[in-house]
Design a protein around this motif. Structure first.
Motif, short mmCIF file in Angstrom:
data_model
loop_
_atom_site.label_atom_id
_atom_site.label_comp_id
_atom_site.label_asym_id
_atom_site.label_seq_id
_atom_site.Cartn_x
_atom_site.Cartn_y
_atom_site.Cartn_z
N GLY A 1 63.88 64.37 14.64
CA GLY A 1 64.17 63.16 13.91
C GLY A 1 65.65 62.85 13.94
N TYR A 2 66.15 62.36 12.81
CA TYR A 2 67.54 61.94 12.71
C TYR A 2 68.26 62.76 11.65
CZ TYR A 2 66.58 57.85 15.52
OH TYR A 2 66.26 57.03 16.55
N LEU A 3 69.50 63.10 11.95
CA LEU A 3 70.35 63.72 10.94
C LEU A 3 71.46 62.73 10.65
CD1 LEU A 3 70.71 66.44 9.42
CD2 LEU A 3 72.45 66.98 11.10
N TYR A 4 71.47 62.24 9.45
CA TYR A 4 72.42 61.18 9.12
C TYR A 4 73.55 61.71 8.24
CZ TYR A 4 74.28 56.95 7.05
OH TYR A 4 75.13 55.96 6.63
N ILE A 5 74.77 61.52 8.69
CA ILE A 5 75.92 61.97 7.92
C ILE A 5 76.75 60.75 7.54
CG2 ILE A 5 77.84 63.57 7.84
CD1 ILE A 5 76.78 64.69 10.51
N ASP A 6 76.72 60.41 6.28
CA ASP A 6 77.60 59.33 5.83
C ASP A 6 78.97 59.93 5.60
OD1 ASP A 6 78.40 56.86 5.13
OD2 ASP A 6 77.39 56.80 3.19
N GLU A 7 80.01 59.16 5.85
CA GLU A 7 81.39 59.64 5.69
C GLU A 7 81.61 60.88 6.54
OE1 GLU A 7 83.37 57.90 3.58
OE2 GLU A 7 82.13 57.17 1.93
N VAL A 8 81.19 60.80 7.79
CA VAL A 8 81.26 61.99 8.65
C VAL A 8 82.70 62.46 8.83
CG1 VAL A 8 81.29 60.59 10.74
CG2 VAL A 8 80.50 62.93 10.87
N ASN A 9 83.65 61.54 8.69
CA ASN A 9 85.05 61.91 8.89
C ASN A 9 85.60 62.75 7.75
OD1 ASN A 9 84.47 59.57 7.52
ND2 ASN A 9 86.40 58.60 7.97
N LEU A 10 84.87 62.82 6.66
CA LEU A 10 85.33 63.65 5.55
C LEU A 10 84.61 64.98 5.47
CD1 LEU A 10 85.60 60.96 2.73
CD2 LEU A 10 87.33 61.73 4.31
N LEU A 11 83.73 65.20 6.42
CA LEU A 11 82.95 66.43 6.40
C LEU A 11 83.87 67.62 6.69
CD1 LEU A 11 79.91 66.95 6.11
CD2 LEU A 11 79.80 67.13 8.56
N GLU A 12 83.57 68.74 6.05
CA GLU A 12 84.44 69.90 6.24
C GLU A 12 84.31 70.43 7.67
OE1 GLU A 12 85.41 72.46 3.43
OE2 GLU A 12 84.45 71.48 1.75
N ASP A 13 85.43 70.97 8.14
CA ASP A 13 85.50 71.36 9.54
C ASP A 13 84.44 72.39 9.94
OD1 ASP A 13 87.40 69.63 10.17
OD2 ASP A 13 89.06 71.05 10.27
N HIS A 14 84.21 73.37 9.07
CA HIS A 14 83.29 74.42 9.52
C HIS A 14 81.86 73.91 9.64
CE1 HIS A 14 82.94 74.89 5.15
NE2 HIS A 14 81.75 75.36 5.38
N ILE A 15 81.51 72.93 8.82
CA ILE A 15 80.18 72.33 8.94
C ILE A 15 80.10 71.51 10.23
CG2 ILE A 15 78.53 70.78 7.87
CD1 ILE A 15 78.80 73.05 6.12
N VAL A 16 81.19 70.82 10.53
CA VAL A 16 81.21 70.02 11.74
C VAL A 16 81.02 70.91 12.97
CG1 VAL A 16 82.66 68.57 13.19
CG2 VAL A 16 82.67 68.23 10.74
N ASP A 17 81.74 72.03 13.00
CA ASP A 17 81.62 72.93 14.14
C ASP A 17 80.18 73.41 14.31
OD1 ASP A 17 84.27 72.68 14.57
OD2 ASP A 17 84.83 74.48 13.44
N LEU A 18 79.60 73.74 13.18
CA LEU A 18 78.24 74.24 13.20
C LEU A 18 77.26 73.19 13.74
CD1 LEU A 18 77.14 76.32 10.30
CD2 LEU A 18 75.60 74.53 10.94
N LEU A 19 77.45 71.95 13.28
CA LEU A 19 76.57 70.87 13.72
C LEU A 19 76.70 70.64 15.21
CD1 LEU A 19 76.92 68.21 10.93
CD2 LEU A 19 74.94 69.57 11.50
N LEU A 20 77.95 70.65 15.68
CA LEU A 20 78.18 70.43 17.10
C LEU A 20 77.46 71.46 17.92
CD1 LEU A 20 81.95 69.62 17.25
CD2 LEU A 20 80.01 68.13 17.57
N ASP A 21 77.60 72.70 17.47
CA ASP A 21 77.01 73.81 18.19
C ASP A 21 75.50 73.63 18.29
OD1 ASP A 21 77.28 76.24 19.47
OD2 ASP A 21 76.54 77.29 17.69
N VAL A 22 74.88 73.32 17.17
CA VAL A 22 73.43 73.18 17.16
C VAL A 22 73.00 71.94 17.94
CG1 VAL A 22 71.41 72.89 15.71
CG2 VAL A 22 73.25 74.39 14.98
N ALA A 23 73.73 70.85 17.74
CA ALA A 23 73.34 69.61 18.41
C ALA A 23 73.35 69.80 19.92
CB ALA A 23 74.28 68.48 18.02
#
Lengths: 555, 334
Positions: free
Chosen positions: B130-152
């Motif tokens: 499905g879809y993973l929606y992140i509002d205000e993605v630019n404010l997301l903490e870096d370690h979560i971003v890294d994790l998402l990138l890795d999984v995506a």
């Protein structure tokens, strides 16, 4: 006038009570005091239960979750109910301290309907304010600071059951939608939420007065309540030609049951504007800049500052709950639990076990402060070298010593010839900086723009690493090399100015030191465009230069 | 949950709508990034799209919405072949979310009460297919971003912690939205989004009025409004489904490949991700329009979506990056 404001504040409350789901809530900007207290008292009897939140509230308190300690103690799953699990009006105290993640969660709640209405109690002074992501979604913005305590008469919430029942039946003239939208546009309100909220406010007002349809008075009052706080500019004196003409078609479909509105719809645009204008803060022109993107970019500090802490000064631990983000301070927790052990063992009839209660738990705290990075951008061109390069070097050395004492990071960029060069990436190493600096040769053209660009890029990078950059520019301002390496004074100056504006737009604080033999007016302009203080140093010694830098940064 | 606004009733914002439709046709495009002012309908569009898409069939009780029993992860202990229809999942990733909530973690409840070591799936499991929606993605903490990138990128979520060793499929379309005034997105993350769109508030008064009018009608009578737009939504859904089926047959000749490469070289985009995305997006558009082969028209239409966030920042060019892409497209494709 002030009594009117109080009446208006009460009116906003009544409208919100009629249609909390549609109007979404209000921002109450007021310091603690009798007036705010009077308003909070006036909120009593609100149709939804009011739940108080504070900016540090955790997820499990908001949304509920497994209560670990009770579950352990009772041997069965115990869940805490979250504050937002039932329909309620959330009241966020100290909204100006609301962290972005809580703001995002509340905004999400508002969008999905789990938070029916939100009341922000904003106690901020001048530049502090509740997060725009939230205020933007709420219909009303009420400023109580200019209301005297005598005007703030208590006013209990009237019974609005009839108005609430009437609300779904209130009809609205399609033309009113256009009027409100056009009006919002003329006040420079970009977001389309504003006219929507005004529309709902107008409808609620009509219901309040027991009307079946929205009149021009309702529109005026709604616009007065919703638009002023959002306006970014005064409307143009001349309304655009295509906005006002729809008078004839507007008048005919409307059959007014009361006498007040029959001719009223022909002038509403102008009347509305005057009404809203009267409520605009007097210094709108000055504050208008706040809404423009360039200055808004400064807000990025909110994200960078919090997470970017490489080192936090530990603060005394304090009692708290473990929510997955905090870390337990084991020693402090044991120390808190220690005195109670004999008592607890007696009660539990367990001689050996260490018994720790949730109230003993202490969590670690660190002081948030991001490191500062001073980016020295030094003009090493021929013209500067001749006069002051040695002095500039000396000043940087003195500043380095100070930076070292304050644990600031420093970086060094030199521009000469046709390009800028990053001589030293951000570091705290004093020795290395001195060595690079001493070896800095002088001579060649002045590619000021290239130097600024290098400083800007480095500052951006540093931000991503959680540093707070400051650009210190030392130059004689005689830019003569354009960004593309062409030797042309005019383009060189234009390029430099454009980059200075870019630095400002990105919210990078700066300082311009004029090291030429005679102060240069163009350089002062450049500093103004950078939004940075300008310090001219005719015949300065290194010591004075450094005092200037320290003084300007301290402000 | 409130009813989502119908997708086809969104006024204007064609680029955003197109980008979302393209990812619905080819989820492999790698997500959409929507940057723009507040109150421009970013969140509305994401939720509307999910409501538009046909439901997926999944094994009953499967935590990762797997289509067949073989795809269900072992730890879920699914022992049925029964399938159920579920709406296309749209999972919100709130800011300040903990890593545990994202990847899943030890099921504290069962650990405490039954003393069992069990896995409690997180948001990534729910977002699968499905879809993973992140509002205000630019404010997301870096370690979560890294994790998402890795999984995506890998399409698989691997959890190795607290004595658990768990893996499950996590293929989702990442949709991020944000307001650039509040902070920029790290370039690494920017590049991982397949398409990007910049949205603005409409400046045309009539268009703005139409937005308000429709929204107001929707707020007052959601059911009536939905039924009015149902046919239109069904049309879009039908086209998306047909395009999905046709996607494999859409032809791509060497000229189109050459065009892609030339565009990316002219724009100086880093890496080859630009070309690949451009190609796939163009093909999805061709399928959506019902054309048999990818041609220059398609590339021209998707180039701003696929490339505008891959350009190097040029401080001296005042024009937005979308304009720069359009200019280069004109130069290269004629």
């Amino acid at each position: 006038m002030t009594a009117d404001r109080w009446q208006q504040a009460l009116l906003a409350r009544d409208l919100l009570a009629i249609d909390p789901e549609g109007l979404r809530g209000l921002t109450l900007r007021a310091r603690m005091g009798p007036v705010r207290q009077a308003y909070q008292d006036a909120l009593r009897g609100f149709p939804l239960p009011l739940r108080r939140l504070h900016p540090d509230i955790g997820d499990d308190q908001l949304f509920g979750g497994v209560n670990v300690s009770d579950t352990l103690a009772q041997g069965r799953v115990v869940r805490d109910r979250g504050l937002l699990q039932d329909p309620c009006a959330a009241v966020l105290t100290m909204a100006e301290r609301c962290p972005p993640d809580l703001a995002a969660k509340l905004a999400q709640g508002l969008d999905s309907g789990t938070v029916s209405a939100l009341i922000l109690l904003d106690e901020g002074t001048e530049d502090e304010a509740a997060p725009p992501a939230l205020t933007e979604r709420l219909a009303f913005h009420i400023d109580l600071d200019r209301i005297g305590r005598l005007e703030a008469r208590p006013a209990p919430l009237p019974d609005l059951g009839a108005a609430r029942a009437r609300l779904p039946q209130v009809t609205i003239d399609p033309e009113a939608i256009s009027t409100l939208t056009a009006l919002a546009a003329r006040f420079g309100i970009d977001s389309l939420r504003a006219p929507l909220l005004a529309l709902r406010a107008a409808r609620a007002h009509a219901a309040l007065l027991g009307q079946d349809s929205v009149t021009s008075d309702d529109l005026r009052i709604a616009a007065e309540l919703v638009f002023p706080a959002r306006a970014t500019r005064m409307p143009d004196p001349e309304p655009e030609a295509d906005e006002t003409p729809p008078d004839p078609p507007e008048a005919q479909p409307k059959e007014q049951d009361s006498d007040q509105g029959s001719g009223g719809d022909e002038i509403p645009d102008e009347m509305l504007i005057e009404a809203v204008q009267a409520l605009l803060p007097p210094n709108l022109i000055d504050t208008a800049g706040d809404a423009t993107p360039s200055k808004g970019a400064r807000g990025s500090g909110a994200g960078a500052r919090r997470k970017g802490n490489r080192r936090g000064r530990p603060l005394p631990p304090r009692p708290g709950r473990l929510d997955g983000r905090r870390r337990i301070d084991l020693v402090a927790t044991l120390r808190a639990a220690a005195p109670w052990q004999p008592l607890r063992r007696q009660q539990a009839q367990d001689e050996r076990r260490l018994i720790i209660h949730p109230s003993d738990i202490r969590v670690k705290r660190y002081e948030d402060r991001s490191d500062r990075l001073l980016i020295f951008t030094v003009d090493a061109s021929g013209s500067a070298a001749l006069a002051r390069l040695a002095e500039a070097k000396g000043a940087v050395e003195i500043l380095l010593a100070e930076a070292y004492a304050r644990r600031d990071h420093v970086a060094l960029i030199a521009f000469r010839g046709e390009e800028a060069e990053l001589l030293l990436p951000p570091t705290r190493s004093l020795v290395q900086t001195k060595r690079r600096l001493a070896a800095l040769p002088g001579g060649g053209g002045t590619p000021l723009a290239a130097g600024l660009r290098a400083a800007g890029d480095l500052a951006q990078q540093a931000r991503h690493h959680g540093l707070s950059p400051t650009a210190v520019l030392l130059t004689d301002g005689r830019a003569n090399i354009a960004l593309d390496g062409e030797a042309n004074r005019d383009t060189a100056r234009q390029d430099a100015e454009q980059l200075a504006r870019l630095l400002r737009a990105e919210g990078i604080p700066g300082l311009v030191l004029d090291v030429s033999t005679r102060p240069q007016a163009p350089l002062a302009d450049l500093a103004a465009q950078m939004g940075a203080p300008y310090v001219a140093l005719p015949r300065a010694d290194a010591q004075r230069l450094s005092r200037a830098v320290t003084g300007a940064l301290e402000v | 949950m409130t009813t989502p606004f119908p997708f086809s009733a969104i006024v204007g914002q064609d680029q955003m709508k197109l980008a979302m439709i393209l990812t619905a046709i080819d989820p492999g495009l790698g997500g959409v990034l929507v940057f723009g002012d507040r109150g421009t309908g970013k969140s509305t569009a994401v939720r509307a799209l999910a409501a538009l898409l046909p439901p997926i069939t999944a094994i009953k009780g499967c935590p990762v919405n797997a289509a067949t029993r073989a795809d269900c992860p072992d730890w879920a202990g699914i022992e049925t072949d029964e399938v159920v229809e579920r709406p296309t999942p749209v999972v919100d990733l709130p800011l300040g979310v903990t890593e545990d909530r994202v990847t899943g973690a030890l099921d504290i409840e069962r650990a405490l009460t039954q003393g069992e070591k069990a896995f409690e799936p997180g948001l990534l499991a729910r977002a699968n297919r499905g879809y993973l929606y992140i509002d205000e993605v630019n404010l997301l903490e870096d370690h979560i971003v890294d994790l998402l990138l890795d999984v995506a990128q890998s399409g698989e979520n691997v959890v190795e912690r607290e004595g658990l060793s768990i893996r499950h499929p996590a293929r989702f379309v990442l949709v991020g939205s944000g307001n650039p005034e509040e902070g920029e997105l790290r370039p690494q993350l920017l590049d991982r989004f397949g398409l990007s769109v910049e949205v603005r508030s409409p400046t045309d008064i009539e268009e703005r009025i139409e937005v308000i009018r429709r929204r107001d009608a929707f707020d007052r009578d959601a059911d009536g409004f939905l039924s009015k737009w149902q046919a239109e939504d069904a049309k879009v859904r039908h086209r998306i489904l047909r395009a999905r089926a046709d996607l494999a047959e859409t032809e791509t000749d060497d000229d189109a490949l050459r065009d892609c490469a030339q565009l990316c070289v002219a724009l100086g985009s880093d890496g080859l991700r630009g070309e690949l995305t451009l190609l796939r997006a163009g093909r999805a558009l061709a399928a959506y329009r019902g054309d048999d082969a990818l041609d220059r028209d398609h590339l021209r239409a998707v180039a701003p979506l696929a490339l505008s966030h891959r350009l190097r920042r040029d401080p001296l060019d005042d024009a937005g990056s979308a304009t720069r892409v359009a200019r280069t497209v004109d130069e290269v494709l004629g």
